[in-house]
Design a protein around this motif. Structure first.
Motif, PDB file in Angstrom:
ATOM      1  N   ALA A  61      26.836  29.901  33.396  1.00  0.00           N
ATOM      2  CA  ALA A  61      25.676  31.410  33.915  1.00  0.00           C
ATOM      3  C   ALA A  61      25.173  30.304  34.665  1.00  0.00           C
ATOM      4  N   GLU A  62      24.336  29.154  34.856  1.00  0.00           N
ATOM      5  CA  GLU A  62      23.697  28.375  35.678  1.00  0.00           C
ATOM      6  C   GLU A  62      23.841  28.176  36.552  1.00  0.00           C
ATOM      7  N   VAL A  63      25.885  27.503  36.394  1.00  0.00           N
ATOM      8  CA  VAL A  63      26.290  27.086  37.777  1.00  0.00           C
ATOM      9  C   VAL A  63      26.801  28.264  38.341  1.00  0.00           C
ATOM     10  N   ARG A  64      26.695  29.387  37.787  1.00  0.00           N
ATOM     11  CA  ARG A  64      27.652  30.821  38.743  1.00  0.00           C
ATOM     12  C   ARG A  64      26.323  31.791  39.875  1.00  0.00           C
ATOM     13  N   GLU A  65      25.079  31.344  39.166  1.00  0.00           N
ATOM     14  CA  GLU A  65      24.193  31.534  40.061  1.00  0.00           C
ATOM     15  C   GLU A  65      23.663  30.614  41.053  1.00  0.00           C
ATOM     16  N   ARG A  66      23.720  29.867  40.731  1.00  0.00           N
ATOM     17  CA  ARG A  66      23.659  28.590  42.119  1.00  0.00           C
ATOM     18  C   ARG A  66      24.464  28.920  43.040  1.00  0.00           C
ATOM     19  N   VAL A  67      26.018  28.612  42.059  1.00  0.00           N
ATOM     20  CA  VAL A  67      27.116  29.179  43.668  1.00  0.00           C
ATOM     21  C   VAL A  67      26.681  30.884  44.689  1.00  0.00           C
ATOM     22  N   LYS A  68      26.743  31.416  42.994  1.00  0.00           N
ATOM     23  CA  LYS A  68      26.377  32.488  43.504  1.00  0.00           C
ATOM     24  C   LYS A  68      25.322  32.629  45.044  1.00  0.00           C
ATOM     25  N   ALA A  69      24.389  32.796  45.122  1.00  0.00           N
ATOM     26  CA  ALA A  69      22.679  32.132  46.252  1.00  0.00           C
ATOM     27  C   ALA A  69      23.498  31.651  46.703  1.00  0.00           C
ATOM     28  N   VAL A  70      24.175  30.416  47.248  1.00  0.00           N
ATOM     29  CA  VAL A  70      24.345  29.165  47.744  1.00  0.00           C
ATOM     30  C   VAL A  70      25.698  30.003  49.091  1.00  0.00           C
ATOM     31  N   ALA A  71      26.575  31.318  48.226  1.00  0.00           N
ATOM     32  CA  ALA A  71      27.535  32.194  49.172  1.00  0.00           C
ATOM     33  C   ALA A  71      26.556  32.831  50.144  1.00  0.00           C
ATOM     34  N   GLU A  72      25.935  33.864  49.132  1.00  0.00           N
ATOM     35  CA  GLU A  72      24.397  34.363  50.055  1.00  0.00           C
ATOM     36  C   GLU A  72      23.919  33.586  50.516  1.00  0.00           C
ATOM     37  N   GLN A  73      23.450  32.821  50.484  1.00  0.00           N
ATOM     38  CA  GLN A  73      22.430  32.246  51.662  1.00  0.00           C
ATOM     39  C   GLN A  73      23.090  32.224  52.854  1.00  0.00           C
ATOM     40  N   MET A  74      24.502  31.479  52.741  1.00  0.00           N
ATOM     41  CA  MET A  74      25.806  30.768  53.421  1.00  0.00           C
ATOM     42  C   MET A  74      26.099  31.923  54.647  1.00  0.00           C
ATOM     43  N   GLY A  75      25.861  33.490  53.883  1.00  0.00           N
ATOM     44  CA  GLY A  75      26.053  34.437  54.693  1.00  0.00           C
ATOM     45  C   GLY A  75      28.162  34.491  53.977  1.00  0.00           C
ATOM     46  N   TYR A  76      28.129  33.866  53.147  1.00  0.00           N
ATOM     47  CA  TYR A  76      29.922  34.018  52.470  1.00  0.00           C
ATOM     48  C   TYR A  76      30.419  35.613  52.627  1.00  0.00           C
ATOM     49  N   ALA A  77      31.922  35.898  53.144  1.00  0.00           N
ATOM     50  CA  ALA A  77      32.306  37.173  52.725  1.00  0.00           C
ATOM     51  C   ALA A  77      33.169  37.012  51.490  1.00  0.00           C
ATOM     52  N   GLY A  78      32.616  35.831  51.022  1.00  0.00           N
ATOM     53  CA  GLY A  78      33.530  36.578  49.353  1.00  0.00           C
ATOM     54  C   GLY A  78      35.166  36.415  49.925  1.00  0.00           C
ATOM     55  N   PRO A  79      35.776  35.781  48.680  1.00  0.00           N
ATOM     56  CA  PRO A  79      37.305  35.056  48.667  1.00  0.00           C
ATOM     57  C   PRO A  79      38.272  36.298  49.475  1.00  0.00           C
ATOM     58  N   ASP A  80      38.372  35.340  50.594  1.00  0.00           N
ATOM     59  CA  ASP A  80      39.641  35.961  51.769  1.00  0.00           C
ATOM     60  C   ASP A  80      40.642  36.530  51.123  1.00  0.00           C
ATOM     61  N   PRO A  81      40.872  37.430  51.248  1.00  0.00           N
ATOM     62  CA  PRO A  81      42.518  38.658  50.790  1.00  0.00           C
ATOM     63  C   PRO A  81      43.208  37.169  50.921  1.00  0.00           C
ATOM     64  N   LYS A  82      43.255  37.383  52.340  1.00  0.00           N
ATOM     65  CA  LYS A  82      44.502  36.621  52.988  1.00  0.00           C
ATOM     66  C   LYS A  82      44.934  35.129  52.385  1.00  0.00           C
ATOM     67  N   GLY A  83      44.016  34.781  52.013  1.00  0.00           N
ATOM     68  CA  GLY A  83      44.085  33.289  50.496  1.00  0.00           C
ATOM     69  C   GLY A  83      44.604  34.038  49.414  1.00  0.00           C
ATOM     70  N   ARG A  84      44.300  34.602  49.374  1.00  0.00           N
ATOM     71  CA  ARG A  84      44.680  35.319  47.746  1.00  0.00           C
ATOM     72  C   ARG A  84      45.844  35.664  48.166  1.00  0.00           C
ATOM     73  N   LEU A  85      45.832  36.648  48.712  1.00  0.00           N
ATOM     74  CA  LEU A  85      47.122  36.953  48.811  1.00  0.00           C
ATOM     75  C   LEU A  85      48.359  35.763  48.818  1.00  0.00           C
ATOM     76  N   LEU A  86      48.344  34.877  49.311  1.00  0.00           N
ATOM     77  CA  LEU A  86      49.281  33.953  49.163  1.00  0.00           C
ATOM     78  C   LEU A  86      49.730  33.543  47.961  1.00  0.00           C
ATOM     79  N   ARG A  87      48.959  33.216  46.399  1.00  0.00           N
ATOM     80  CA  ARG A  87      48.515  32.612  45.539  1.00  0.00           C
ATOM     81  C   ARG A  87      49.264  33.883  45.422  1.00  0.00           C
TER      82      ARG A  87
END
Lengths: 359, 359
Positions: free
Chosen positions: B40-66
């Motif tokens: 949980a702790e790590v999860r929240e930290r990462v989410k916070a960083v993502a939020e703060q950096m304006g991350y749009a979430g995993p790009d489907p283009k990347g996910r798709l290939l895999r």
DNA sequence: CATTTTTGTTGGATCGATTCAAATTATGGT
DNA sequence: ACCATAATTTGAATCGATCCAACAAAAATG
């Protein structure tokens, strides 16, 4: 030997072709994407190998990741997918979007989801370069979700007062006034309004409180337009029943029942959509009331069906196709700026409105 | 310093988040795709960083290939994109496809192209798990192109005799016979046929040669059905004018002109599509001919519009929605086998047919 | 306290292509 | 034959994620 495993369904990759043809994957790639720069002899050899190995051509999944551009625009709604093919308004709009996409060779991806989690997932994983949002019910949620993708998007048909999102809409106030004036000039004094939703999942008579707290400013503006204009004719708008429907059969009929159950039934109905207006005409006819003899009715939207029904519907026409075209172009040649466009509307007088009965 | 360049529009990647949050990209990935397995702790930290950096979430283009799976089915045609929203037959079909897609949460990608090279490119680069092909004009080319993608696909509405491609169609011969019998039993003896194309880009009266060399077996079968049944009533089918149209306004009207310019104009018209039948009704009415008083007419398809026009259209109804549903399901749960299904049709008697005038 | 289990985290491999700077080969001119 | 120039080809880097075997840390067990 590896050949024993050849039967496996593993699809052939460009690299396999390259290896088999004895060229680098760079060259193999060029054979497909820029054939003119590779020597004819090599080109033919690679092509032959590809053909013979049953290569399906460069996989767009791979290409996509590198290229970045999908060349498709997503059209999203919270309604089920069939909405795009059933609803007349949506269909005309899609016609405009199609035109713009055809012109540039872009594709259209339809995105939808009945339930909320799926909607989120579908928006998040849609392979598109941008979104056009049909903001009907739950429009704000749709906008929020889409914003997270950080792709260009345009909200359609609505009032989001949120100035940070691109949107194309019509001048709802002006349109509503046109409709109201038209009826008032025919001498009507007793009105009812078939309204779109002021907020999600509401239905029934709208109180002033509800109107004041409207989430959908499009609905709010139309009502304001009706009322402003009617007030100029000295009509007491506080007495006008306003029934919120879900813009479909059931709740619209319920609204009509409720409206006509009151004493002093209206001689004129202001409908915020052609869909409701059409249902109303049907309901009135079935009840033995003449349109426009007993009740006049004005729609809003200007869908083609309105011209075909009997009596043909008087309505406030939006330039639906043009809105669709513009929305698509906003995405296609997106320049990073927020655009908000308001299109004009037009009163189209047909047969569903006439003079009020004297008395 | 790097921070000076931060303004650059370079989108943020998952790896950037991972670095900033001080975790591996594996963990960062898990935060988004399987949040429950990360502390949980790590999860929240990462989410916070993502939020703060304006991350749009995993790009489907990347996910798709895999992932390999797009979760969308492509619907392709050689018509412009607007065909899907304009044409009544297509719309009902899309309704069925939509239903099946909604049920599984799959998306729909519309693929089309007016010109030939673009078509090829669009088919080759469509991001889909399989195709449903609307084989109107140029159907065989569409099939060839699609086959190259080596993805599952189903051809719709047609006769491809090619047994190696999956297809869903209707029993054209039986349907045509139903239509012909219905008219013959009403005493009609002078017929005309408004035909679909026997081959690409043809229009005008069809000679026996053309019929024999038919590329589209659907058209051929319908004609065969008409003729077989009429022959049983002792009618000389060689005298029956068969006019090929492009199934749209202009050529259909031209066909009617040509047919009614002959001496001995028909008292009954067999139309191979509701679209043509509807145009014919309109044309006949405008000419002052009564339907069905002077001329009876039977359509084919069973689109909803046929029930609404005046007079309502007698037609051979296909289970269009069901065909759409099945086609979509064939793609969605594709098992590698070739499936060919033939659906039954039904004669729906409405008001456009009646007894032949005595004479 | 040592050992096994459970729970979390890591980083390399992979999905399938395109791109581009550098290396190689061909062509042309003298 | 020799060199400048043009035409091809190469192979490493990249696009943006997911997966998974290996490992580390914490918890449970004897």
């Amino acid at each position: 030997m590896a050949s024993l495993l050849e039967g496996q369904a593993r699809p052939i990759r460009l690299a396999d072709i390259a290896k088999a043809a004895g060229v680098s994957h760079g060259t193999a790639s060029n054979v497909f994407s820029r054939p003119e720069i590779v020597r004819a002899e090599v080109r033919e050899r690679v092509k032959a190998v590809a053909e013979q190995m049953g290569y399906a051509g460069p996989d767009p999944k791979g290409r996509l990741l590198r290229a970045g551009k999908v060349n498709a625009i997503g059209v999203a709604t919270t309604e089920p997918l069939s909405y795009f093919f059933d609803d007349p308004f949506a269909r005309v709009m899609m016609g405009g979007i199609s035109e713009a996409c055809d012109a540039t060779g872009a594709g259209i991806a339809l995105v939808s989801a009945a339930n909320q989690e799926k909607l989120a997932w579908n928006i998040q994983s849609a392979l598109v370069d941008g979104f056009i949002l049909f903001c009907i019910e739950g429009g704000s949620r749709l906008v929020d979700l889409t914003r997270e993708r950080r792709l260009p998007f345009v909200a359609l048909e609505l009032g989001f007062q949120d100035e940070t999102v691109s949107a194309i809409g019509v001048d709802n106030v002006a349109g509503a006034r046109l409709a109201a004036r038209h009826l008032a000039e025919f001498g009507h004094r007793r009105f009812a309004v078939l309204s779109l939703a002021f907020a999600d999942n509401r239905t029934g008579f709208a109180t002033p409180d509800i109107v004041r707290g409207a989430l959908y400013t499009g609905t709010r503006d139309r009502l304001a337009g009706y009322f402003e204009e009617l007030a100029r004719f000295g009509i007491d708008t506080t007495k006008i029943p306003v029934y919120e429907t879900e813009n479909e059969e059931k709740s619209t009929r319920a609204g009509l029942e409720a409206i006509f159950a009151k004493d002093e039934p209206p001689t004129a109905i202001l409908a915020m959509s052609d869909r409701m207006a059409l249902i109303a005409i049907d309901w009135l006819k079935a009840r033995g009331l003449d349109v426009p003899g007993d009740v006049s009715i004005v729609g809003f939207d200007g869908v083609p069906d309105g011209a075909l029904c009997t009596p043909a519907l008087t309505t406030i026409a939006q330039p639906i196709t043009e809105i669709g075209r513009r929305a698509a172009r906003m995405i296609l040649d997106h320049d990073g700026t927020v655009r908000r466009e308001t299109m004009g509307v037009e009163l189209i007088v047909r047969a569903s409105t006439g003079p009020a009965r004297i008395g």
